[in-house]
Design an enzyme around this catalytic site. Structure first.
Site, PDB file in Angstrom:
ATOM      1  N   ALA A   1       0.853  -1.193   0.000  1.00  0.00           N
ATOM      2  CA  ALA A   1       0.000   0.000   0.000  1.00  0.00           C
ATOM      3  C   ALA A   1       0.886   1.240   0.000  1.00  0.00           C
ATOM      4  O   ALA A   1       1.952   1.253   0.621  1.00  0.00           O
ATOM      5  CB  ALA A   1      -0.892  -0.001   1.236  1.00  0.00           C
ATOM      6  N   LYS A   2       0.439   2.260  -0.699  1.00  0.00           N
ATOM      7  CA  LYS A   2       1.167   3.527  -0.672  1.00  0.00           C
ATOM      8  C   LYS A   2       0.566   4.365   0.453  1.00  0.00           C
ATOM      9  O   LYS A   2      -0.295   5.219   0.229  1.00  0.00           O
ATOM     10  CB  LYS A   2       1.029   4.212  -2.039  1.00  0.00           C
TER      11      LYS A   2
END
Ligand code: PMP
Length: 303
Positions: free
Chosen positions: A155-156
């Site tokens: 995930a960013k």
């Protein structure tokens, strides 16, 4: 420091276009207090035809949605709408070659509990390649990438970037341009904001997924290698192996493709101009601006 906005700049905030200088967010947001938000880094380019194109808009907005899901954040937008809104943000700000930053953030909440809603803004500004254009001097960081068992590392998520900031600041304080981080087992992972490939005997190698953000640019490099007949392989890479490379580059949406001069005391011996890495760099520039790029490799006799 980049000039992110001025009194005319417009951003999109929860359904409306508003002046950046007048936009507000809640100082009690769980995102600000705990780094609990997700975002994207996207670029648009003025293409060969003169039109503005957001490079891989779908892949980026799909990843934004996946990042939100990974963090249990409600998400009620869709990729096609967000791409359309982003084109309008660009148009309203008169931007073609731009960096685009959507952020999904949480409401006021000082607890760790899940929220019933999320908010979203989309900003855009002009930005030069974020690591510059010259070959980089890179330092092996004393910081490792976050443990994949402690974070959703694909995930960013904003909070992960405290690790990036620490590593990058450490490298710059020691006189280098950028840091290289290892994973929790000491294998080569990635940069604070970019993936890496190394070149040996005309082939490219990159760390496998599992301890990295699997970048959209990294995927684009694989596509270019396919198209240009260059072999590219994912594997676990030690620092010793990396230091025997002919050439190395970082790749990412913001960084694009940027070569390395050295890692710590080790200089990479292949002149950049003669490297397959340079062919990828050129091909990437052509791909994002939708210009034909096969000729570059043909000229070099590699296609
Ligand atoms: N790794 C990290 C840690 C990053 O922040 C980025 C930039 N998003 C990348 C890799 C490259 O990803 P992308 O090519 O999707 O921009």
């Amino acid at each position: 420091m980049a000039n992110y906005y001025n009194e005319h700049t417009v951003l999109w905030l929860n359904g409306s276009f508003v002046k950046a200088a007048e936009a507000k967010m809640d100082l009690y947001s769980q995102s600000l207090h705990y780094g609990y938000s997700v975002f994207e880094g996207i670029r648009s380019y003025k293409t060969g035809s003169g039109a503005t194109r957001i490079f891989k808009a779908t892949a980026h907005f799909d990843r934004l949605q996946q990042s939100a899901a990974a963090l249990n954040m409600p998400y009620h937008w869709n990729t096609a709408d967000l791409a359309e809104i982003t084109y309008e943000v660009l148009e309203r700000n008169n931007l073609q070659d731009a960096y685009i930053r959507p952020v999904v953030y949480a409401p006021a909440n000082m607890s760790f509990a899940e929220n019933k809603e999320s908010f979203l803004f989309i900003e855009a500004w002009e930005m030069q390649p974020f690591l510059g254009n010259k070959l980089l001097s890179v330092m092996t960081s004393s910081f490792q990438r976050p443990n994949p068992k402690g974070f959703k590392i694909t995930a960013k998520a904003a909070g992960h970037y405290v690790n990036s900031i620490l590593a990058s600041q450490e490298a710059k304080a020691a006189g280098f341009d950028e840091a290289l981080l290892t994973d929790m087992s000491g294998f080569v992972a990635e940069g604070p904001g970019a993936n890496l490939f190394y070149e040996k005997d005309g082939k490219l190698f990159t760390p496998s997924t599992g301890n990295i953000l699997p970048g959209i640019t990294r995927a684009t490099v694989f596509e270019l290698c396919d198209e240009l007949g260059i072999t590219a392989e994912e594997r676990q890479i030690s620092l010793e192996e990396l230091k025997k490379a002919d050439a190395v580059f970082y790749c990412g949406t913001a960084a694009e493709v940027v070569g390395w001069k050295n890692l710590d005391d080790t200089l990479f011996p292949l002149p950049w101009e003669q490297s397959v890495s340079k062919i990828i760099q050129e091909a990437y520039k052509h791909k994002v601006t939708e210009k034909a790029y096969r000729t570059t490799a043909e000229t070099a006799g590699l296609a």
